[in-house]
Design an enzyme around this catalytic site. Structure first.
Site, PDB file in Angstrom:
ATOM      1  N   THR A 217       0.871  -1.144   0.000  1.00 53.77           N
ATOM      2  CA  THR A 217       0.000   0.000   0.000  1.00 53.77           C
ATOM      3  C   THR A 217       0.909   1.194   0.000  1.00 53.77           C
ATOM      4  O   THR A 217       1.950   1.156   0.641  1.00 53.77           O
ATOM      5  CB  THR A 217      -0.843   0.020   1.285  1.00 53.77           C
ATOM      6  OG1 THR A 217      -1.452  -1.241   1.428  1.00 53.77           O
ATOM      7  CG2 THR A 217      -1.862   1.118   1.249  1.00 53.77           C
TER       8      THR A 217
ATOM      9  N   THR B  28       1.148  -0.162   6.060  1.00 54.17           N
ATOM     10  CA  THR B  28       1.210  -0.897   4.813  1.00 54.17           C
ATOM     11  C   THR B  28       1.451  -2.347   5.183  1.00 54.17           C
ATOM     12  O   THR B  28       1.890  -2.652   6.291  1.00 54.17           O
ATOM     13  CB  THR B  28       2.320  -0.368   3.898  1.00 54.17           C
ATOM     14  OG1 THR B  28       2.322  -1.136   2.703  1.00 54.17           O
ATOM     15  CG2 THR B  28       3.687  -0.487   4.563  1.00 54.17           C
ATOM     16  N   GLY B  29       1.174  -3.232   4.242  1.00 53.89           N
ATOM     17  CA  GLY B  29       1.427  -4.633   4.537  1.00 53.89           C
ATOM     18  C   GLY B  29       0.142  -5.418   4.620  1.00 53.89           C
ATOM     19  O   GLY B  29      -0.818  -5.111   3.915  1.00 53.89           O
ATOM     20  N   ASP B  30       0.121  -6.374   5.516  1.00 55.24           N
ATOM     21  CA  ASP B  30      -1.009  -7.277   5.646  1.00 55.24           C
ATOM     22  C   ASP B  30      -2.213  -6.542   6.220  1.00 55.24           C
ATOM     23  O   ASP B  30      -2.389  -6.476   7.421  1.00 55.24           O
ATOM     24  CB  ASP B  30      -0.570  -8.446   6.522  1.00 55.24           C
ATOM     25  CG  ASP B  30      -1.712  -9.405   6.800  1.00 55.24           C
ATOM     26  OD1 ASP B  30      -1.504 -10.305   7.616  1.00 55.24           O
ATOM     27  OD2 ASP B  30      -2.798  -9.243   6.224  1.00 55.24           O
ATOM     28  N   GLY B  31      -3.025  -6.009   5.324  1.00 56.80           N
ATOM     29  CA  GLY B  31      -4.118  -5.146   5.732  1.00 56.80           C
ATOM     30  C   GLY B  31      -5.164  -5.848   6.564  1.00 56.80           C
ATOM     31  O   GLY B  31      -5.763  -5.258   7.448  1.00 56.80           O
TER      32      GLY B  31
END
Lengths: 110, 1206
Positions: free
Chosen positions: B1079, B1120-1123
């Site tokens: 993201t 950001t990352g594993d939403g």
């Protein structure tokens, strides 16, 4: 990298707080400096003598106090009336040769 | 180093390394070594102990103790283990325990220098001077080659006042040392000289100073010491010479002048006058030689002459504290008259001819008259002529309405007259004239506390406290004791005894802390050789509780405890219900309503309090995490409800009373309070002791009255308990009474005699009435009350000061000293006192007081009714600030904002956002265009169109945007067929009341708003989709379905009764990879510090977005990352809240990530954050490192920040 960031942040905060850095140093560990000098031994001998005499005097006083007998009830009265710890009450009584009235007066004027 | 279970060489070396790391404060490294050793020898005692020690420094106290205890258990014969345990006890401030531990350690290694040193530090800290001397002796024996050994040993004797030996040691030591010209030698010599002078050896001191003149660098101190010694030796002419020189150095030092006068043996006023005249000529700018004659001159004509010159000089120059300078002369009636006459004539002449007098040549500037008015206002205020004082101050204000000092004096006049609300009003006016002035702010806050306006005071004070913490907490942290003491008094007046005690205890703790704080300096000062200052510090700390701040807080605390002893809290509460009997129904109704309201309010307050407490707890937790080497033990929390219900109120007094008796025995008040406590405790001897102390002190009228009261009370009590006393005790009492009450009169007689002698002061009257009542309560109640009420306001002989009047009213109405009495009596007393102090609030009826308070509140600058005006003011201020910022930019001042930062090294986006920010200064626009840029460029292929396809091969987009200025937000999720997803999010924010639109409806909304529909496929996404299909739809997000989602494509159906948890963990692990879901999260702060934040993504491949949050007052964060995981923790919100409580952005993100991985150890993702000052930071987990890009004024291109993941 992370640590760099931290130190950077610290430096930024430090700008307005120069005293903090100095304070930090107060708790630093530092080995004490060695000095040189010829007659340190003589100097030591000179002061040990005086020390011994002092210690003897003090021991004498303690010895004398130890021989005084005090009554438990008297200690109780001193403790209750003046709210002092027991050892202190005993000592005051001993210093006044176990005389309760004298001990109370002494504490009153302390 | 003997140890009962030695380590093999390799580990032994490691152990040495641990010690070294510890000394250099490299705790993390040290812990690594510890781990290595413990791997092989898990029970090694010394290593365990060291682990405990290091953990203690990293603030894991409980674990530290556990380790140290375990270590000690495994190796009780190790000095290391004992030493460490002692250090931990020391850090916990259990000094006696620590000393025991050190002694045990020394049993196993009697010559261990480090332990001996630590022992000596503790001994000096608790002032076990004899123990200190002995330890110092051992250290000297062991290490005679160290300077500190000698000086420490000498100092131990010095502190024991054994000067001979101290001098002897110092001399022996100095003999062995070559002289050098440096600071340390200089300090050593000065210290040696200090000991000489304290020993009274002035000849030797002088000789020493002469001999070492060139080695002593502090010349001022050198000269002062010489002069002092000369005076002591009666060599006055030598001393005089030095003082002349010193005066030349500093002609404003009063002490020098006084000493010089002493040296010159000036016999009469003429000689003295001559002396000062000469110096006034020589030092035309110095105030001292001009003022001193005013103090000693008795010849009035000469005095008037000097006064005339002094006043003219001051008024022309405009010296605000002139009145304070001259106040010391007011005790002399003649001088007071002369001053009044003089200043009034100045006023008359200046008004008419602008000159001090007809014979003056020069015309005065208009400000001279202003200062004359200002002076006269203070003058008449001193004389309690309130109206005249107000006339003058009003004239002055009319003359110059912008001078802050005038309003302060106006407030002060009202305060002295007892109109506290009006006083607050004018102080508030003064404060609003110059909001940047801390002194006025403090004064205003204090006046508010005096008027019991606690909340308002806090609000005013908060203008100078840190925003991120509660004002009261901040002031506590800063040890702001005047605030706490005044608050305590306000709470006491309001009957909130718990709160009052809390504040008093806080002050007491501050003093305890100040005493603790000296610990580190024992070794530091010795090392740095600042010996004189060190000894002075030790002496200051010894009697630190003699400070007035302590006295005031202690007095309040004892008074509250006495009150709580006489009428415990629960009783007071019941009183409200009992008192209802003789009320009319309407009154009853009113009262009930009032009570209900009070209860409601109390409940609300309680809830609020709980919330606050909760917050505080969290805060302190975080704080503990922050400060790595905080050594303070956690203190018991001060809870008002608990404090106001003490088990034994009188015992609680000791904490305050004992220090007062030790350090403030010169105050009669101390012994008065002591007497009140011991009276209630039935301790005749301690009462006698207090009486004796009072008797030995010089007393004012009021204090004589107090003594009379105490003695009478004692006699009354003694006659009751006489028979029950121990024989010796009684004998002692009888003996003492011979001195205290020599005529051995009865109490009644004594009281009557006292009345005859002192009937013209009200304070004496009060005490007389009290004794009268006490000696026979039922009979004398009416008489006692009558005495207080029937005073004649026209009786010029009778003076009632405001505090005394207040005391009388409190005594009758609140303390009910004379028992319950008719409301009419209270009313008549009130109105009588009002005739003395007509504008004092307290003597008005309750209703009038309420109205006065109300009208005061309405004009305060912080009141809500004035918010609009306040905002106007703020706006003007903001404009000024804007201009300032602009100029700062011009000179390239290094401020941290504007700034743009975003997740991942998407520098194109950063640069785009930066350009827009510079052009428009609009952070929202900047974030929008930055994210758009990424959408356009398809940063990493995971933002924007044609990115990560979902299970149907279609790319759907998510975005969120939030404006810190308005705290508005808009977001879209699962947006199909529209490319500019961040702009759609903005449209959601700006054109709907919603914050989130999803799916096809979002697309429809976007089309309505004029966005173009288009195909979001891109060769990349198609390709990806095909590869995915060919790979049996791996990876995917399905869980607990069949066919097995790890092996086959769908369609899937749910399976029930599976081990849900473990399976989910397993699956999550599978798709952790950076490329699958990124993201862009972006934060922008413009040049005014306004913040916006946004995120944009096409979600995880095959999906949901990170999250972002902003609070303009604090900062912003985004993830950001594993939403999917992020959404479960709201980490962005957490980060902002953490920053609000004072964490830095790095700490806050770190904390938020820690919270996530505690629950979801496989989480992959990162957070970035920026605070409102533009400081930024990031943290991550599940990757090796994380990069983010940012750009500020300081760089020409976006820069990459890189953090290592947790």
């Amino acid at each position: 990298m992370d640590e760099d960031k931290d130190t950077q942040a610290q430096a930024q905060q430090g700008k307005h707080n120069t005293g903090a850095a100095d304070l930090e140093k107060v708790t630093d560990y530092a080995e004490e400096k060695e000095i040189s000098g010829g007659n340190l031994d003589n100097a030591i001998n000179a002061i040990t003598d005086k020390r011994r005499r002092d210690a003897e005097q003090k021991a004498d006083l303690e010895k004398r106090l130890a021989s005084v007998k005090v009554k438990k009830e008297d200690v109780d009265v001193v403790v209750q009336e003046f709210e002092v710890p027991r050892p202190k009450a005993e000592r005051v009584l001993k210093e006044n040769n176990g005389d309760l009235q004298a001990a109370l007066t002494a504490l009153l004027n302390a | 180093m003997p140890s009962s279970n030695p380590l093999p060489t390799q580990e032994a070396n490691l152990f040495k390394k641990i010690l070294r790391c510890y000394e250099q404060k490299q705790y993390r490294k040290a812990l690594q070594h510890v781990k290595e050793i413990l791997k092989k020898f898990p029970d090694h005692g010394e290593t365990l102990s060291m682990k405990g020690l290091i953990l203690n420094y990293t603030n894991k106290k409980a674990e530290a103790f556990e380790c140290a205890q375990k270590g000690l258990k495994n190796d009780v014969r190790s000095h290391v283990c004992w030493h460490v345990y002692g250090l931990l006890q020391r850090a916990d401030r259990k000094y006696d325990e620590a000393i025991k531990c050190y002694r045990n350690a020394l049993r196993w290694d009697p010559e261990n220098l480090q332990i001996l040193r630590d022992l000596s530090l503790l001994q000096i800290q608790i002032r076990d001077l004899e123990g200190y001397r002995d330890t110092r002796y051992q250290l000297l024996q062991l290490r005679p080659t160290q300077r500190v050994s000698w000086i420490g040993y000498a100092m131990s004797y010095h502190l024991l006042n054994d000067y001979d030996i101290a001098n002897h040691i110092l001399e022996e030591f100095c003999k062995t040392q070559p002289k050098t010209v440096d600071f340390e030698m200089s300090e050593l010599l000065l210290y040696q000289n200090m000991v000489y002078q304290e020993a009274g050896l002035y000849e030797r001191s002088l000789k020493h100073l002469e001999e070492n003149k060139k080695y002593i660098l502090d010349k001022l101190r050198l000269e002062e010491k010489r002069a002092f010694a000369f005076i002591k030796l009666k060599k006055l002419s030598e001393a005089a010479k030095i003082y002349e020189d010193l005066i030349e150095r500093n002609p404003d030092n009063v002490t020098y002048f006084k000493k010089l006068e002493e040296c010159l043996n000036l016999e009469n006023d003429e000689e003295r006058l001559e002396f000062y005249k000469k110096h006034a000529e020589k030092y035309p700018r110095s105030d001292v030689p001009r003022k001193m004659p005013l103090v000693f001159l008795n010849n009035m004509s000469e005095f008037k002459l000097r006064l005339d010159a002094y006043l003219k000089r001051a008024f022309t120059k405009g010296i605000p504290p002139l009145f304070k300078e001259l106040k010391c002369l007011y005790t002399n009636e003649n001088k007071l008259k002369a001053i009044e006459e003089k200043v009034l004539s100045f006023e008359k002449n200046l008004e008419s001819i602008q000159k001090y007098s007809g014979d003056c040549e020069q015309k005065e500037s208009p400000t001279t008259l202003l200062w004359v008015y200002y002076y006269l206002a203070q003058h008449f205020d001193y004389l309690k002529q309130t109206n005249k004082a107000l006339d003058y101050i009003n004239k002055a204000i009319e003359y110059t309405p912008t001078l802050v000092e005038l309003y302060m004096v106006k407030g002060k006049i009202y305060k002295h007259a007892g109109d506290l609300y009006e006083a607050v009003r004018w102080l508030d006016e003064a404060q609003s004239l110059d909001t940047a002035d801390r002194f006025i702010n403090y004064k205003c806050s204090k006046y508010m506390l005096r008027a019991n306006m606690v909340k308002e005071a806090e609000e005013i004070a908060s203008k100078f406290t840190r925003e991120s913490s509660h004002p009261a907490d901040y002031l506590k942290e800063m040890q702001c004791m005047w605030y706490e003491t005044e608050s305590a008094n306000a709470y006491k007046r309001m009957g909130k005894f718990g709160e009052a005690l809390k504040k008093c205890h806080q002050v007491e703790r501050h003093f305890q802390e100040i005493i603790e704080d000296q610990f580190d300096f024992h070794s530091y000062c010795m090392r740095k050789m600042t010996l004189c200052s060190y000894v002075e510090m030790l002496r200051l700390e010894d009697k630190i509780k003699s400070h007035p701040f302590f006295f005031r807080a202690a007095k309040t605390a004892i008074e509250v405890y006495l009150r709580l002893h006489d009428r415990p809290m629960s009783e007071v509460e019941n009183e409200l219900n009992v008192n209802t009997e003789n009320l009319t129904p309407s009154e009853l109704k009113k009262l009930k309503n009032k009570q209900k309201k009070q209860q409601l309010k109390a409940q609300q307050e309680k809830e609020k309090q709980e919330q606050l407490e909760q917050k505080k707890k969290e805060l302190s937790k975080q704080k503990n995490k922050e400060d790595v080497d905080v050594e303070q033990p956690t203190e018991e929390e001060l809870l008002p409800e608990k404090l106001e219900r003490p088990e034994n109120a009188l015992e609680e007094c000791n904490r305050f009373l004992k220090p007062l008796e030790e350090f403030a025995s010169q105050h009669l008040e101390t012994h008065y309070l002591g007497f009140e406590v011991y009276y209630r405790k039935n301790r005749p001897l301690m009462m006698i002791k207090a009486l004796k102390k009072m008797n030995s002190l010089e007393r004012t009228v009021k204090q004589t009255a107090k003594f009379h009261y105490c003695l009478s009370k004692f006699l009354l009590k003694y006659s009751q308990i006489k028979e029950t006393l121990n024989e010796s005790v009684r004998a002692v009492v009888e003996n003492e009474l011979k001195n205290l009450n020599p005529s051995s009169e009865s109490v009644e007689k004594m009281n009557e005699k006292f009345f005859k002698e002192n009937s013209n002061t009200y304070e004496s009257l009060i005490e007389y009435a009290k004794v009268l009542y006490d000696s026979n309560p039922s009979q004398n109640q009416a008489k006692a009350l009558d005495l207080l009420t029937n005073v004649d306001a026209k009786n010029e002989k009778l003076s009632i000061s405001y505090p005394v009047a207040l005391e009388a009213l409190t005594l009758v109405a609140e303390a009910e000293y004379f028992g319950k009495c008719d409301a009419k009596v209270v009313e008549s007393l009130r109105s009588k006192l009002k005739s003395f102090y007509p504008i004092a609030n307290i003597f008005h009826t309750t209703e009038e007081q309420a109205n006065q308070l109300l009208s005061c509140m309405q004009v305060l600058s912080i009141n809500s009714s004035q918010v609009s005006e306040l905002t106007d003011k703020m706006e003007i201020l903001m404009n000024v600030l804007k201009i300032l910022v602009f100029f700062l930019k011009l000179v390239k001042f290094s401020s941290n904002y504007p700034i743009v930062l975003n997740t991942w090294p998407f520098t194109n986006a950063t640069n785009k956002a930066w350009d827009i920010l510079l052009k428009t200064d609009d952070p929202l626009k900047s974030v929008e265009s930055g994210c758009s840029e990424c959408e356009e460029l398809r940063c990493d292929g995971t933002v924007g169109y044609g990115g990560s396809p979902d299970e149907n091969g279609e790319t759907t987009l998510d975005a969120l945007i939030m404006d810190g200025r308005t705290h508005d937000a808009g977001s879209v999720a699962g947006l199909r067929r529209i490319k500019n997803v961040i702009s759609v999010a903005r449209a959601v924010m700006e054109h709907t009341k919603h914050t989130l639109l999803v799916g096809d409806l979002a697309t429809q909304f976007a089309i309505d708003m004029g966005f173009q529909q288009q195909d979001l496929h891109y060769f990349d996404s198609l390709e990806k989709y095909i590869i995915w299909l060919n790979n049996s739809c791996q990876p995917n997000f399905r869980l607990n379905v069949y066919p097995d989602p790890e092996k086959f494509c769908g369609p899937y159906k749910p399976i029930k009764n599976l081990n849900f948890l473990s399976n989910k963990e397993k699956r999550l692990n599978k798709y952790v990879s950076k490329k699958l879901h990124d993201t862009i999260g972006m934060i922008a702060i413009n040049s005014y510090g306004d913040i916006s934040v946004g995120t944009s993504t096409n979600g995880a491949s095959h999906k949901i977005p990170g999250g972002a949050y902003v609070d303009n007052d604090v900062g912003a964060a985004c993830g950001t990352g594993d939403g999917d995981t992020l959404m479960k923790f709201l980490p962005s919100y957490q980060v902002v809240e953490s920053m609000r409580r004072g964490m830095t952005p790095s700490e806050a993100t770190n904390d938020a990530i820690q919270r996530i991985i505690k629950k979801k150890p496989h989480f992959m993702g990162a957070l970035i954050a920026a605070d409102k000052y533009g400081n930024h930071g990031a943290s991550c987990h599940g990757l090796e490192y994380f990069e983010y890009s940012y750009r500020t004024n300081q760089s020409r291109d976006a820069e990459i920040g890189r953090v290592k993941c947790i």
